[in-house]
Design a protein around this motif. Structure first.
Motif, PDB file in Angstrom:
ATOM      1  N   VAL A 135       0.729  -1.295  -0.304  1.00 28.44           N
ATOM      2  CA  VAL A 135      -0.505   0.255  -0.436  1.00 28.44           C
ATOM      3  C   VAL A 135       0.809   1.296  -0.112  1.00 28.44           C
ATOM      4  O   VAL A 135       1.337   1.369   0.912  1.00 28.44           O
ATOM      5  N   ALA A 136       0.803   2.175  -1.355  1.00 35.40           N
ATOM      6  CA  ALA A 136       2.161   3.016  -1.445  1.00 35.40           C
ATOM      7  C   ALA A 136       0.599   4.942  -0.263  1.00 35.40           C
ATOM      8  O   ALA A 136      -0.493   4.779  -0.984  1.00 35.40           O
ATOM      9  N   THR A 137       1.902   4.852   0.434  1.00 36.34           N
ATOM     10  CA  THR A 137       0.575   5.844   1.723  1.00 36.34           C
ATOM     11  C   THR A 137       1.368   6.751   1.750  1.00 36.34           C
ATOM     12  O   THR A 137       2.622   7.041   2.234  1.00 36.34           O
ATOM     13  N   VAL A 138       0.852   7.991   2.716  1.00 36.67           N
ATOM     14  CA  VAL A 138       1.817   9.564   3.039  1.00 36.67           C
ATOM     15  C   VAL A 138       1.006   8.636   4.634  1.00 36.67           C
ATOM     16  O   VAL A 138       1.785   9.473   5.386  1.00 36.67           O
ATOM     17  N   GLU A 139       0.235   7.929   5.070  1.00 30.12           N
ATOM     18  CA  GLU A 139       0.169   8.092   6.559  1.00 30.12           C
ATOM     19  C   GLU A 139       0.582   6.494   6.488  1.00 30.12           C
ATOM     20  O   GLU A 139      -0.218   5.468   6.990  1.00 30.12           O
ATOM     21  N   PRO A 140       1.590   5.989   7.443  1.00 29.42           N
ATOM     22  CA  PRO A 140       2.608   4.786   7.523  1.00 29.42           C
ATOM     23  C   PRO A 140       1.938   4.154   7.866  1.00 29.42           C
ATOM     24  O   PRO A 140       1.806   2.968   8.792  1.00 29.42           O
ATOM     25  N   LYS A 141       1.256   5.183   9.609  1.00 33.20           N
ATOM     26  CA  LYS A 141       1.390   4.651  10.529  1.00 33.20           C
ATOM     27  C   LYS A 141      -0.120   4.090  10.799  1.00 33.20           C
ATOM     28  O   LYS A 141      -0.810   2.709  11.585  1.00 33.20           O
ATOM     29  N   ALA A 142      -1.030   4.038  10.082  1.00 36.95           N
ATOM     30  CA  ALA A 142      -2.089   3.731   9.681  1.00 36.95           C
ATOM     31  C   ALA A 142      -2.381   2.332   9.145  1.00 36.95           C
ATOM     32  O   ALA A 142      -3.258   1.879   9.878  1.00 36.95           O
ATOM     33  N   GLN A 148      -1.629  -4.624  10.501  1.00 35.61           N
ATOM     34  CA  GLN A 148      -2.940  -4.875   9.447  1.00 35.61           C
ATOM     35  C   GLN A 148      -2.735  -6.047   8.635  1.00 35.61           C
ATOM     36  O   GLN A 148      -2.863  -6.499   7.974  1.00 35.61           O
ATOM     37  N   GLY A 149      -0.503  -6.355   8.310  1.00 34.82           N
ATOM     38  CA  GLY A 149      -0.736  -7.019   7.450  1.00 34.82           C
ATOM     39  C   GLY A 149      -0.567  -6.618   5.953  1.00 34.82           C
ATOM     40  O   GLY A 149      -0.212  -7.998   5.551  1.00 34.82           O
ATOM     41  N   VAL A 150      -0.319  -6.275   5.635  1.00 31.56           N
ATOM     42  CA  VAL A 150       0.455  -5.479   4.391  1.00 31.56           C
ATOM     43  C   VAL A 150       1.515  -5.171   4.104  1.00 31.56           C
ATOM     44  O   VAL A 150       1.643  -3.844   5.212  1.00 31.56           O
ATOM     45  N   GLY A 151       2.530  -4.860   3.702  1.00 34.28           N
ATOM     46  CA  GLY A 151       3.317  -3.850   3.232  1.00 34.28           C
ATOM     47  C   GLY A 151       3.243  -2.401   3.306  1.00 34.28           C
ATOM     48  O   GLY A 151       1.927  -2.945   2.460  1.00 34.28           O
ATOM     49  N   VAL A 152       4.128  -1.905   3.279  1.00 34.06           N
ATOM     50  CA  VAL A 152       3.552  -0.330   2.744  1.00 34.06           C
ATOM     51  C   VAL A 152       4.494   0.144   2.222  1.00 34.06           C
ATOM     52  O   VAL A 152       6.210   0.366   2.890  1.00 34.06           O
ATOM     53  N   PHE A 153       4.126   1.140   1.311  1.00 35.93           N
ATOM     54  CA  PHE A 153       5.828   1.701   0.983  1.00 35.93           C
ATOM     55  C   PHE A 153       5.171   3.113   1.513  1.00 35.93           C
ATOM     56  O   PHE A 153       4.300   4.720   0.843  1.00 35.93           O
ATOM     57  N   ASP A 154       6.055   4.017   1.903  1.00 38.72           N
ATOM     58  CA  ASP A 154       5.858   5.408   2.584  1.00 38.72           C
ATOM     59  C   ASP A 154       5.838   6.550   1.637  1.00 38.72           C
ATOM     60  O   ASP A 154       7.311   6.071   1.132  1.00 38.72           O
ATOM     61  N   LEU A 155       5.530   7.236   0.480  1.00 38.41           N
ATOM     62  CA  LEU A 155       5.629   8.158   0.120  1.00 38.41           C
ATOM     63  C   LEU A 155       5.778   9.007   0.372  1.00 38.41           C
ATOM     64  O   LEU A 155       6.805  10.475  -0.124  1.00 38.41           O
ATOM     65  N   ASN A 156       6.244   9.480   2.042  1.00 39.29           N
ATOM     66  CA  ASN A 156       6.696  10.445   2.558  1.00 39.29           C
ATOM     67  C   ASN A 156       8.548  10.719   1.742  1.00 39.29           C
ATOM     68  O   ASN A 156       9.208  11.029   2.539  1.00 39.29           O
ATOM     69  N   ARG A 157       9.514   9.401   1.462  1.00 37.52           N
ATOM     70  CA  ARG A 157      10.208   9.089   1.958  1.00 37.52           C
ATOM     71  C   ARG A 157      11.280   9.519   0.743  1.00 37.52           C
ATOM     72  O   ARG A 157      10.173   9.720  -0.221  1.00 37.52           O
TER      73      ARG A 157
END
Length: 101
Positions: free
Chosen positions: A81-88, A92-101
């Motif tokens: 999941v690409a997001t600007v809110e990775p903490k959310a 949840q058991g899914v990988g996160v791509f932090d768009l803030n980086r």
């Protein structure tokens, strides 16, 4: 639009005709509406899972993104999941791509 014949007992056809007439429509439209609006067992399970996540306090948008990531057959467990809110998405058991980086 192509036609298909659906064979039903005469009693069922007659009932469909009565229902269609009471709604001011045709049997064809009635069957089409049924097919378009009736959920499959899998669709009901998916909606129930999303609803449970929301009842557990997960925001609806996060729940939808998690659900989508979990059900991408071509990505499997590597979906992100690409997001600007990775903490959310923590826990949840899914990988996160932090768009803030």
């Amino acid at each position: 639009m192509s036609d298909a014949m659906i064979r039903v007992p005469a009693e069922v056809r007659d009932r469909l005709a009565v229902i269609a007439e009471s709604r001011g429509t045709s049997i064809r439209s009635l069957v089409q509406e049924f097919a378009e609006t009736t959920l499959t067992a899998e669709e009901r399970r998916e909606r129930a899972a999303l609803a449970q996540m929301c009842r557990d306090g997960v925001p609806a948008g996060v729940a939808a993104a998690v659900h989508a990531a979990r059900h991408l057959p071509e990505w499997g467990s590597q979906a992100l999941v690409a997001t600007v809110e990775p903490k959310a998405y923590e826990g949840q058991g899914v990988g996160v791509f932090d768009l803030n980086r």
